[in-house]
Every structure is written in structure tokens, then in C-alpha cells.
Design a protein around this motif. Structure first.
Motif, PDB file in Angstrom:
ATOM      1  N   ILE A 114      -5.655  74.269  46.078  1.00  0.00           N
ATOM      2  CA  ILE A 114      -4.449  73.457  46.252  1.00  0.00           C
ATOM      3  C   ILE A 114      -3.255  74.393  46.141  1.00  0.00           C
ATOM      4  O   ILE A 114      -3.161  75.167  45.187  1.00  0.00           O
ATOM      5  N   ARG A 174      -7.113  75.542  41.830  1.00  0.00           N
ATOM      6  CA  ARG A 174      -8.102  74.748  42.549  1.00  0.00           C
ATOM      7  C   ARG A 174      -8.741  73.694  41.651  1.00  0.00           C
ATOM      8  O   ARG A 174      -8.659  73.763  40.420  1.00  0.00           O
ATOM      9  N   ASP A 175      -9.353  72.733  42.295  1.00  0.00           N
ATOM     10  CA  ASP A 175     -10.063  71.651  41.612  1.00  0.00           C
ATOM     11  C   ASP A 175     -11.430  72.173  41.188  1.00  0.00           C
ATOM     12  O   ASP A 175     -12.177  72.725  42.010  1.00  0.00           O
ATOM     13  N   ARG A 217     -16.210  64.913  38.332  1.00  0.00           N
ATOM     14  CA  ARG A 217     -15.500  64.339  39.469  1.00  0.00           C
ATOM     15  C   ARG A 217     -14.245  65.145  39.800  1.00  0.00           C
ATOM     16  O   ARG A 217     -13.736  65.899  38.975  1.00  0.00           O
ATOM     17  N   ARG A 218     -13.773  64.977  40.995  1.00  0.00           N
ATOM     18  CA  ARG A 218     -12.556  65.657  41.427  1.00  0.00           C
ATOM     19  C   ARG A 218     -11.323  64.967  40.851  1.00  0.00           C
ATOM     20  O   ARG A 218     -11.345  63.788  40.518  1.00  0.00           O
ATOM     21  N   GLY A 219     -10.255  65.755  40.734  1.00  0.00           N
ATOM     22  CA  GLY A 219      -8.972  65.186  40.340  1.00  0.00           C
ATOM     23  C   GLY A 219      -8.733  65.057  38.858  1.00  0.00           C
ATOM     24  O   GLY A 219      -7.723  64.467  38.450  1.00  0.00           O
ATOM     25  N   VAL A 220      -9.637  65.611  38.030  1.00  0.00           N
ATOM     26  CA  VAL A 220      -9.449  65.500  36.579  1.00  0.00           C
ATOM     27  C   VAL A 220      -9.357  66.857  35.886  1.00  0.00           C
ATOM     28  O   VAL A 220      -8.720  66.983  34.837  1.00  0.00           O
ATOM     29  N   TYR A 238      -8.544  70.939  36.686  1.00  0.00           N
ATOM     30  CA  TYR A 238      -8.121  72.000  37.584  1.00  0.00           C
ATOM     31  C   TYR A 238      -8.159  73.331  36.851  1.00  0.00           C
ATOM     32  O   TYR A 238      -8.105  73.380  35.613  1.00  0.00           O
ATOM     33  N   LYS A 290       4.703  69.449  42.664  1.00  0.00           N
ATOM     34  CA  LYS A 290       3.328  69.230  43.125  1.00  0.00           C
ATOM     35  C   LYS A 290       2.395  68.949  41.945  1.00  0.00           C
ATOM     36  O   LYS A 290       1.473  68.132  42.060  1.00  0.00           O
ATOM     37  N   ASP A 329       2.897  65.436  41.053  1.00  0.00           N
ATOM     38  CA  ASP A 329       2.207  64.554  42.007  1.00  0.00           C
ATOM     39  C   ASP A 329       0.713  64.442  41.693  1.00  0.00           C
ATOM     40  O   ASP A 329       0.090  63.424  42.018  1.00  0.00           O
ATOM     41  N   LEU A 330       0.152  65.498  41.078  1.00  0.00           N
ATOM     42  CA  LEU A 330      -1.260  65.440  40.676  1.00  0.00           C
ATOM     43  C   LEU A 330      -1.466  64.596  39.425  1.00  0.00           C
ATOM     44  O   LEU A 330      -2.611  64.333  39.029  1.00  0.00           O
ATOM     45  N   PRO A 353      -5.105  64.200  34.094  1.00  0.00           N
ATOM     46  CA  PRO A 353      -5.719  65.449  34.529  1.00  0.00           C
ATOM     47  C   PRO A 353      -5.274  66.656  33.693  1.00  0.00           C
ATOM     48  O   PRO A 353      -4.189  66.663  33.127  1.00  0.00           O
TER      49      PRO A 353
END
Length: 231
Positions: A6, A15-16, A24-27, A29, A44, A47-48, A126
Motif C-alpha cells: 500500500i 503492506r498488509d 484476515r486482511r485490514g487488521v 500492517y 492515508k 483512511d485505513l 488496525p
């Protein structure tokens, strides 16, 4: 680069860490430090939904290169991977990259236990976990977490090796100046390095969960972080 990366202006190797095993993704980084984070980069991160930044660097690194916030209201935790006092260790400080990857798991237990405890809290996510460039200390920390969430060694290794691309090390070693002002060489990572860390953990403790138990975590702690990070 893969879709795990990202673009966060001012932050390297972001990155994730999810999408393998049950993570899972999005939690969760992973990245290099936020000391050159720009205002656009901060937007940004907002926004995450960023809530927590876990910094694995030394105190000296933090003092020389403090993370930038640009008004972000996340919680910041300093959980250094490496011991601060080099005089009381039962083995020499690592002299090369190969030594580092068996040295880190020998001393990273307290840091990793604290990371797991924070990640087990629903209000923590996250999270971004970072060191200086997101390669070695972050690499070990993320590998342990991914293993705990059921990722295979092959998938852990593939994610680990993405740092070469994220840092431009796929083109070879690059020079950098450390926190003391000394010029050093950043070297590409390879599969044998993270394999040696995982082998050290399994040789000395049997498994990643048993390693974390030895660092003070309970079965309930591990169940909680799995529940919080799982798909």
C-alpha cells in the motif's frame, strides 16, 4: 510489487500482513518507520482506520528518528525487539545477518508477548508494526504472528521475502546511515534467515505457541489474539 503493498507517502515497505493462514486482511500492517511520514501519508493511514502503532526499534533510534503523526490520534507503543543492555547477555551481540536471525528469537520473547497482548484487544485494530525498514525485527514479529494464525512456513517465507522488493534490495545491497551516524550496508534477506528463526523457536520450545507461553502468555491470551485477527 504485490497487492499486499500500500503506498503510504513517506513510509517504506508498507503492506498488509494478512491474507495467509487465518489472518484476515485490514487488521495487521507492517512497514518501515514513520519518521518521514508525510501529511498525505497520514491521511492515508487515517483512511485505513489506524488505531495502534507498535515500534520495535531501540530507544536511541526513536530519539534520532521519531515517528511523525501529523495529527493522527493512534496509540503508540514502544516494544523493542532487541535487548537494550548488551552487557548482561549470555551470548555475543550478532555480528552478521545470519547471527541476527538466531539472536532475535532468543531475546524477543518479552516484545512478542507484549505485541500479542495488545493485538488481542478489540480496540487495538488496525495495527501497524514497524522497525527501521520493516525487514528484520518486523520480519520476525510478523512471522510469529502469522504462524500463530496458522500460516504455513512457505507462505510466511513468501511474505517475509517481499521486503526485498519493498526496499529495493532485489537489486542488491544498499548503503544507509544508522542512528549513530555510521554508514552501514543493508543486505537482501533470504529464505534461510527466517527459517533459522523458526527453527530456533521450535528447537528450544517445540512450537510457536509454546515459545509464547514461555514468554508469559497464557492459552487464553493466544485464543484471544487468534479470535481478534482471524477471518
Amino acid at each position: 510489487m504485490t497487492d499486499a503493498f500500500i503506498e503510504i507517502p513517506g513510509v517504506r515497505n508498507f503492506r498488509d500482513a494478512g491474507g495467509i493462514g487465518a489472518l484476515r486482511r485490514g487488521v495487521l500492517y507492517r512497514s518501515g518507520s514513520l519518521h518521514t511520514l508525510t501529511e498525505e501519508g497520514a491521511r492515508k493511514l487515517k483512511d485505513l482506520g489506524l488505531r495502534t502503532v507498535i515500534d520495535l526499534r531501540s530507544q536511541e533510534e526513536l530519539e534520532v528518528w521519531p515517528d511523525q503523526r501529523h495529527g493522527l490520534d493512534h496509540e503508540s507503543l514502544h516494544l523493542p525487539t532487541l535487548p537494550a543492555n548488551r552487557d548482561d547477555l549470555d551470548r555475543p551481540w550478532p555480528e552478521d545477518q545470519a547471527d541476527l536471525y538466531t539472536f532475535m528469537p532468543a531475546y524477543a520473547g518479552p516484545s512478542l508477548a507484549a505485541v500479542v497482548r495488545r493485538l488481542a484487544a478489540p480496540d487495538a485494530l488496525p495495527v501497524v508494526v514497524h522497525c527501521a525498514v520493516g525487514k528484520d525485527r518486523t520480519g520476525l514479529t510478523i512471522a510469529v504472528l502469522q504462524s500463530l494464525l496458522g500460516a504455513s512456513d512457505a507462505d510466511i517465507t513468501a511474505d517475509f521475502l517481499r521486503s526485498n522488493v519493498g526496499l529495493g534490495l532485489d537489486q542488491g545491497p544498499t548503503p544507509y546511515v544508522d542512528e549513530t551516524g555510521t554508514e552501514r550496508i543493508s543486505r537482501p534477506i533470504n529464505a534461510d534467515l527466517i527459517a533459522s528463526s523458526l527453527a530456533w523457536i521450535r528447537t528450544h520450545h517445540g512450537s510457536v505457541p509454546d515459545y509464547l507461553h514461555a514468554a508469559g502468555l497464557t492459552a487464553a491470551d493466544l485464543a484471544a489474539v487468534r479470535a481478534n485477527l482471524s477471518v
